[in-house]
Design a protein around this motif. Structure first.
Motif, PDB file in Angstrom:
ATOM      1  N   SER A  29       0.687 -17.503  -6.378  1.00 22.60           N
ATOM      2  CA  SER A  29      -0.453 -16.587  -6.206  1.00 22.60           C
ATOM      3  C   SER A  29      -0.647 -16.224  -4.744  1.00 22.60           C
ATOM      4  O   SER A  29      -0.946 -15.075  -4.408  1.00 22.60           O
ATOM      5  CB  SER A  29      -1.735 -17.237  -6.739  1.00 22.60           C
ATOM      6  OG  SER A  29      -1.618 -17.514  -8.117  1.00 22.60           O
ATOM      7  N   ARG A  30      -0.451 -17.206  -3.865  1.00 27.73           N
ATOM      8  CA  ARG A  30      -0.619 -16.970  -2.433  1.00 27.73           C
ATOM      9  C   ARG A  30       0.418 -15.990  -1.893  1.00 27.73           C
ATOM     10  O   ARG A  30       0.139 -15.211  -0.976  1.00 27.73           O
ATOM     11  CB  ARG A  30      -0.516 -18.301  -1.670  1.00 27.73           C
ATOM     12  CG  ARG A  30      -0.960 -18.234  -0.226  1.00 27.73           C
ATOM     13  CD  ARG A  30      -1.197 -19.624   0.319  1.00 27.73           C
ATOM     14  NE  ARG A  30       0.042 -20.335   0.511  1.00 27.73           N
ATOM     15  CZ  ARG A  30       0.725 -20.375   1.664  1.00 27.73           C
ATOM     16  NH1 ARG A  30       0.262 -19.706   2.712  1.00 27.73           N
ATOM     17  NH2 ARG A  30       1.826 -21.064   1.784  1.00 27.73           N
ATOM     18  N   VAL A  35       1.056  -9.030  -1.461  1.00 31.19           N
ATOM     19  CA  VAL A  35       1.991  -7.973  -1.852  1.00 31.19           C
ATOM     20  C   VAL A  35       1.340  -7.040  -2.870  1.00 31.19           C
ATOM     21  O   VAL A  35       1.437  -5.809  -2.761  1.00 31.19           O
ATOM     22  CB  VAL A  35       3.284  -8.587  -2.437  1.00 31.19           C
ATOM     23  CG1 VAL A  35       4.234  -7.481  -2.907  1.00 31.19           C
ATOM     24  CG2 VAL A  35       3.970  -9.465  -1.403  1.00 31.19           C
ATOM     25  N   LEU A  36       0.670  -7.627  -3.851  1.00 32.34           N
ATOM     26  CA  LEU A  36      -0.016  -6.831  -4.863  1.00 32.34           C
ATOM     27  C   LEU A  36      -1.130  -5.997  -4.240  1.00 32.34           C
ATOM     28  O   LEU A  36      -1.321  -4.824  -4.587  1.00 32.34           O
ATOM     29  CB  LEU A  36      -0.588  -7.750  -5.951  1.00 32.34           C
ATOM     30  CG  LEU A  36      -1.332  -7.074  -7.098  1.00 32.34           C
ATOM     31  CD1 LEU A  36      -0.411  -6.112  -7.845  1.00 32.34           C
ATOM     32  CD2 LEU A  36      -1.895  -8.122  -8.053  1.00 32.34           C
ATOM     33  N   LEU A  38      -1.308  -4.845  -1.136  1.00 32.82           N
ATOM     34  CA  LEU A  38      -0.710  -3.739  -0.395  1.00 32.82           C
ATOM     35  C   LEU A  38      -0.213  -2.643  -1.335  1.00 32.82           C
ATOM     36  O   LEU A  38      -0.344  -1.444  -1.041  1.00 32.82           O
ATOM     37  CB  LEU A  38       0.448  -4.249   0.476  1.00 32.82           C
ATOM     38  CG  LEU A  38       0.053  -5.081   1.699  1.00 32.82           C
ATOM     39  CD1 LEU A  38       1.293  -5.671   2.358  1.00 32.82           C
ATOM     40  CD2 LEU A  38      -0.721  -4.227   2.696  1.00 32.82           C
ATOM     41  N   PHE A  39       0.364  -3.063  -2.470  1.00 33.75           N
ATOM     42  CA  PHE A  39       0.851  -2.095  -3.451  1.00 33.75           C
ATOM     43  C   PHE A  39      -0.300  -1.257  -3.997  1.00 33.75           C
ATOM     44  O   PHE A  39      -0.220  -0.019  -4.076  1.00 33.75           O
ATOM     45  CB  PHE A  39       1.568  -2.822  -4.588  1.00 33.75           C
ATOM     46  CG  PHE A  39       1.983  -1.927  -5.723  1.00 33.75           C
ATOM     47  CD1 PHE A  39       3.142  -1.172  -5.640  1.00 33.75           C
ATOM     48  CD2 PHE A  39       1.210  -1.855  -6.882  1.00 33.75           C
ATOM     49  CE1 PHE A  39       3.534  -0.347  -6.683  1.00 33.75           C
ATOM     50  CE2 PHE A  39       1.586  -1.029  -7.932  1.00 33.75           C
ATOM     51  CZ  PHE A  39       2.752  -0.274  -7.830  1.00 33.75           C
ATOM     52  N   LEU A  40      -1.393  -1.923  -4.374  1.00 32.31           N
ATOM     53  CA  LEU A  40      -2.552  -1.209  -4.925  1.00 32.31           C
ATOM     54  C   LEU A  40      -3.172  -0.293  -3.875  1.00 32.31           C
ATOM     55  O   LEU A  40      -3.601   0.819  -4.184  1.00 32.31           O
ATOM     56  CB  LEU A  40      -3.586  -2.214  -5.432  1.00 32.31           C
ATOM     57  CG  LEU A  40      -3.195  -3.028  -6.670  1.00 32.31           C
ATOM     58  CD1 LEU A  40      -4.242  -4.097  -6.964  1.00 32.31           C
ATOM     59  CD2 LEU A  40      -3.017  -2.106  -7.882  1.00 32.31           C
ATOM     60  N   TYR A  41      -3.221  -0.775  -2.637  1.00 29.46           N
ATOM     61  CA  TYR A  41      -3.817   0.029  -1.569  1.00 29.46           C
ATOM     62  C   TYR A  41      -2.976   1.273  -1.277  1.00 29.46           C
ATOM     63  O   TYR A  41      -3.518   2.348  -0.970  1.00 29.46           O
ATOM     64  CB  TYR A  41      -3.944  -0.820  -0.299  1.00 29.46           C
ATOM     65  CG  TYR A  41      -4.560  -0.078   0.864  1.00 29.46           C
ATOM     66  CD1 TYR A  41      -5.927   0.170   0.907  1.00 29.46           C
ATOM     67  CD2 TYR A  41      -3.760   0.366   1.914  1.00 29.46           C
ATOM     68  CE1 TYR A  41      -6.500   0.860   1.970  1.00 29.46           C
ATOM     69  CE2 TYR A  41      -4.322   1.059   2.975  1.00 29.46           C
ATOM     70  CZ  TYR A  41      -5.686   1.299   3.006  1.00 29.46           C
ATOM     71  OH  TYR A  41      -6.237   1.983   4.051  1.00 29.46           O
ATOM     72  N   LYS A  42      -1.649   1.130  -1.392  1.00 31.32           N
ATOM     73  CA  LYS A  42      -0.755   2.238  -1.070  1.00 31.32           C
ATOM     74  C   LYS A  42      -0.739   3.298  -2.165  1.00 31.32           C
ATOM     75  O   LYS A  42      -0.706   4.497  -1.887  1.00 31.32           O
ATOM     76  CB  LYS A  42       0.656   1.706  -0.833  1.00 31.32           C
ATOM     77  CG  LYS A  42       1.647   2.769  -0.398  1.00 31.32           C
ATOM     78  CD  LYS A  42       2.998   2.165  -0.056  1.00 31.32           C
ATOM     79  CE  LYS A  42       3.983   3.243   0.421  1.00 31.32           C
ATOM     80  NZ  LYS A  42       5.307   2.664   0.771  1.00 31.32           N
ATOM     81  N   TYR A  43      -0.771   2.856  -3.421  1.00 30.62           N
ATOM     82  CA  TYR A  43      -0.585   3.802  -4.526  1.00 30.62           C
ATOM     83  C   TYR A  43      -1.870   4.117  -5.300  1.00 30.62           C
ATOM     84  O   TYR A  43      -1.877   5.014  -6.140  1.00 30.62           O
ATOM     85  CB  TYR A  43       0.472   3.270  -5.497  1.00 30.62           C
ATOM     86  CG  TYR A  43       1.855   3.219  -4.877  1.00 30.62           C
ATOM     87  CD1 TYR A  43       2.622   4.373  -4.742  1.00 30.62           C
ATOM     88  CD2 TYR A  43       2.387   2.023  -4.410  1.00 30.62           C
ATOM     89  CE1 TYR A  43       3.881   4.343  -4.173  1.00 30.62           C
ATOM     90  CE2 TYR A  43       3.654   1.969  -3.830  1.00 30.62           C
ATOM     91  CZ  TYR A  43       4.396   3.135  -3.716  1.00 30.62           C
ATOM     92  OH  TYR A  43       5.643   3.078  -3.149  1.00 30.62           O
ATOM     93  N   PHE A  44      -2.928   3.355  -5.058  1.00 39.43           N
ATOM     94  CA  PHE A  44      -4.185   3.612  -5.763  1.00 39.43           C
ATOM     95  C   PHE A  44      -5.326   3.649  -4.735  1.00 39.43           C
ATOM     96  O   PHE A  44      -5.107   3.504  -3.541  1.00 39.43           O
ATOM     97  CB  PHE A  44      -4.441   2.534  -6.821  1.00 39.43           C
ATOM     98  CG  PHE A  44      -3.373   2.477  -7.883  1.00 39.43           C
ATOM     99  CD1 PHE A  44      -3.426   3.303  -8.991  1.00 39.43           C
ATOM    100  CD2 PHE A  44      -2.298   1.601  -7.750  1.00 39.43           C
ATOM    101  CE1 PHE A  44      -2.437   3.255  -9.963  1.00 39.43           C
ATOM    102  CE2 PHE A  44      -1.304   1.551  -8.719  1.00 39.43           C
ATOM    103  CZ  PHE A  44      -1.369   2.375  -9.824  1.00 39.43           C
ATOM    104  N   SER A  45      -6.529   3.791  -5.216  1.00 41.62           N
ATOM    105  CA  SER A  45      -7.678   3.903  -4.311  1.00 41.62           C
ATOM    106  C   SER A  45      -8.227   2.532  -3.955  1.00 41.62           C
ATOM    107  O   SER A  45      -8.042   1.553  -4.681  1.00 41.62           O
ATOM    108  CB  SER A  45      -8.781   4.740  -4.968  1.00 41.62           C
ATOM    109  OG  SER A  45      -9.270   4.080  -6.123  1.00 41.62           O
ATOM    110  N   ILE A  46      -8.947   2.483  -2.856  1.00 38.45           N
ATOM    111  CA  ILE A  46      -9.596   1.253  -2.431  1.00 38.45           C
ATOM    112  C   ILE A  46     -10.683   0.841  -3.421  1.00 38.45           C
ATOM    113  O   ILE A  46     -10.974  -0.348  -3.597  1.00 38.45           O
ATOM    114  CB  ILE A  46     -10.198   1.416  -1.006  1.00 38.45           C
ATOM    115  CG1 ILE A  46     -10.670   0.084  -0.446  1.00 38.45           C
ATOM    116  CG2 ILE A  46     -11.332   2.426  -1.023  1.00 38.45           C
ATOM    117  CD1 ILE A  46      -9.574  -0.894  -0.155  1.00 38.45           C
TER     118      ILE A  46
END
Length: 271
Positions: A29-30, A35-36, A38-46
């Protein structure tokens, strides 16, 4: 809190398996969480990240409330003063327990200095600190996976000793300045993660198997407080030391101190 539960919900021979699996899950999890994120921030909204964060907090609260309810129903109700007194008496009369608690606190004192100093050692090498952390994570996952098979072959005393030796060997290799040796030093950092997990899971399992269910929650509260007191002092001390000597010498000092610490840790058997 979760470390107080296993004795109430697991058979004694399942405690080590639970702790090793927990260490694997926590480490994975750590590694995955940033990584997850950063992925969400790059491809989806905050906003989506905040929503996911809220949902996970709610889920955690529900799980913790449900688990606590189950545990409390199986533990007899006794006064807080009596529980504290019994826990103190048990701790005072158990030499091995006192030895492990004190030396674990000192170990975390040096780990605080290690975690503070290591990033400065590699500050001029792009991404190398992340590679070191990834190597330690691999060691942690391997240690958690193999713990139940090797816990009776590597004592708590020896796991601390090998943690110290791993740090020393890694820093010596890294300090050569040769790129090939610096990458070989990653094996030492991986071994550090491995033996640190053996020690951490071993200590947790020892406490859970040794301490009575009626006082273990109070004991974990005290133990966490002792660790929390020691760690900041480690960071403060080594922040001062790092101003007087370079990072390589500081980390070698930490590795040597951890190695010497292993000489005063009592041999205990995790039944």
């Amino acid at each position: 809190v979760i470390k107080s539960y296993p004795k109430e919900i697991l058979y004694k021979n399942e405690i080590e398996i639970f702790n090793s699996n927990l260490s694997i899950f926590q480490e994975i999890s750590r590694v995955i969480s940033p990584v997850l994120g950063l992925f969400l921030y790059k491809y989806f909204s905050i906003e989506l990240i905040y929503i996911i964060n809220i949902i996970t907090f709610v889920m955690t609260g529900i799980i913790e409330f449900t688990t606590i309810s189950i545990i409390e129903s199986s533990i007899s109700d006794s006064g807080n003063t009596k529980v504290s007194f019994n826990a103190f008496q048990f701790f005072k009369e158990n030499l091995s327990l006192k030895n492990i608690v004190l030396n674990t606190a000192i170990f975390n004192f040096f780990l605080s200095g290690y975690n503070l100093t290591l990033p400065y050692l590699v500050r001029e090498m792009n991404n190398f600190y992340a590679i070191i952390l990834f190597s330690e994570s691999i060691g942690t996952i391997i240690g958690g996976s193999l713990f139940t098979k090797i816990s009776h072959k590597i004592s708590l005393k020896n796991s601390v000793k090998f943690c110290g030796l791993s740090i020393i060997s890694s820093i010596i290799l890294f300090s050569t300045g040769e790129q090939i040796f610096q990458y070989i030093s990653l094996i030492g950092f991986m071994l550090f993660g491995f033996f640190l997990t053996i020690f951490s899971v071993g200590v947790t399992s020892y406490f859970q198997k040794t301490i009575d269910s009626s006082i273990i929650s109070r004991f974990w509260g005290w133990f966490s407080t002792i660790i929390a007191i020691f760690m900041p002092f480690g960071g403060i001390l080594f922040s001062i030391i790092n101003q007087e000597i370079n990072e390589e010498l500081s980390l070698l000092l930490i590795g040597l101190s951890i190695f010497l610490l292993s000489t005063v840790i009592l041999e205990v058997e995790i039944e």
